[in-house]
Enzyme design. Structure first.
Site, PDB file in Angstrom:
ATOM      1  CG  ASP A  82      -1.792   1.193   1.460  1.00 46.32           C
ATOM      2  OD1 ASP A  82      -2.783   1.391   0.591  1.00 46.32           O
ATOM      3  OD2 ASP A  82      -1.295   1.983   2.299  1.00 46.32           O
ATOM      4  N   GLY A  83       0.447   2.273  -0.792  1.00 45.06           N
ATOM      5  CA  GLY A  83       1.346   3.280  -0.969  1.00 45.06           C
ATOM      6  C   GLY A  83       1.549   4.253   0.482  1.00 45.06           C
ATOM      7  CG  ASP A 121      -1.201   9.692  -9.045  1.00 46.19           C
ATOM      8  OD1 ASP A 121      -2.479  10.125  -9.109  1.00 46.19           O
ATOM      9  OD2 ASP A 121      -0.762   8.992 -10.119  1.00 46.19           O
TER      10      ASP A 121
END
Length: 280
Positions: free
Chosen positions: A142-143, A163
């Site tokens: 997960d970012g 983003d």
């Protein structure tokens, strides 16, 4: 995690984001010292505009296709156009670079990239794409977790692109929280936060929330491809840049109106303003 960017590659929102990204990276390269680049939601890195997904929506025809057909592009668009031409050396338009590819094409031998992607198939494709590039690390995660785990980087300077696909209703809150956590770890980093624009008041509240965080100088570059404020459709998109490089505001001020005019309808427009003023 169902989002697949291949359906939207090269659309107006991509062009806005990637033209700004390429410009920011050019500003970073003006200093010889190495920089780090962290991409929170990387996708697969590059896209085939002849794929079933891209052809199904055809969104790129109102984005990158219009930009390439337009006369007299501003000088500020040159870094982005260089990335497009690098993937299409025959002069046509078949492949479109995502943010990881734009960053990789811009990076020098001593710069370093960390790319986060949660979707397992996309992460695998991304890893294969950059397998031979020792500057690039691909992280299947997960970012937002990546922001905690990968910051601060060994390099003293660099850019973090946040983003997300905005699949969930509270994405603005998640982005805000992720930024707070990231800046605790790396307060001197440069951050770029991309977002879609549907209802303008949502964006204004987001900017106001950011202004209350005690951030350093912060600028917002928004474009609308159509007038009105219909909350059920994508009317535009924006990018908040925290700790922007010197004179980036002037460059974006020349680039954004041109992009809005080329890709938008008759009432398209842009807005560039300081969310947190530059008091230097």
């Amino acid at each position: 995690m169902n989002y697949r960017h291949a359906y939207h590659a090269g659309n107006f929102a991509d062009v806005h984001k990637h033209a700004a990204l390429a410009l920011i990276l050019e500003h970073l390269k003006r200093k010889e010292a190495a920089y780090a680049y962290l991409d929170s939601h990387a996708g697969i890195g590059a896209y085939d505009l002849a794929s079933v997904q891209a052809e199904k929506t055809g969104e790129w025809q109102n984005g990158i296709a219009k930009v390439l057909a337009a006369a007299a592009p501003p000088e500020e668009l040159a870094p982005f156009l260089a990335a497009i031409h690098s993937l299409n050396p025959d002069g046509g338009l078949r492949y479109y670079p995502g943010s990881p590819m734009i960053a990789a094409l811009a990076a020098r031998p001593h710069d370093r990239l960390a790319l986060c992607e949660l979707h397992p198939e996309d992460a695998e494709e991304l890893r294969a794409r950059f397998a031979a590039d020792r500057r690039v690390g691909v992280h299947h995660r997960d970012g937002y977790d990546g922001l905690k785990a990968l910051l601060p980087p060994p390099e003293r300077r660099g850019l973090v692109l946040i983003d997300p696909p905005f699949e969930v209703r509270d994405e603005f809150q998640r982005m805000r929280k992720g930024l707070i956590e990231a800046m605790k770890r790396w307060p001197t980093g440069l951050y770029a936060l991309w977002y879609p624009i549907k209802a303008r008041d949502v964006i204004d509240r987001f900017h106001a929330d950011l202004a209350m965080l005690g951030l350093p100088k912060t600028i917002a570059a928004d474009i609308w491809i159509r007038g009105g404020d219909a909350p059920d459709r994508l009317n535009g998109c924006g990018l908040v840049v925290i700790n922007p490089p010197w004179k980036l505001d002037q460059a974006l001020g020349r680039l954004m109106p041109w992009l809005a005019g080329v890709m938008g309808e008759a009432d398209a427009h842009s807005r560039l303003h300081w969310v947190v003023p530059d008091n230097a």
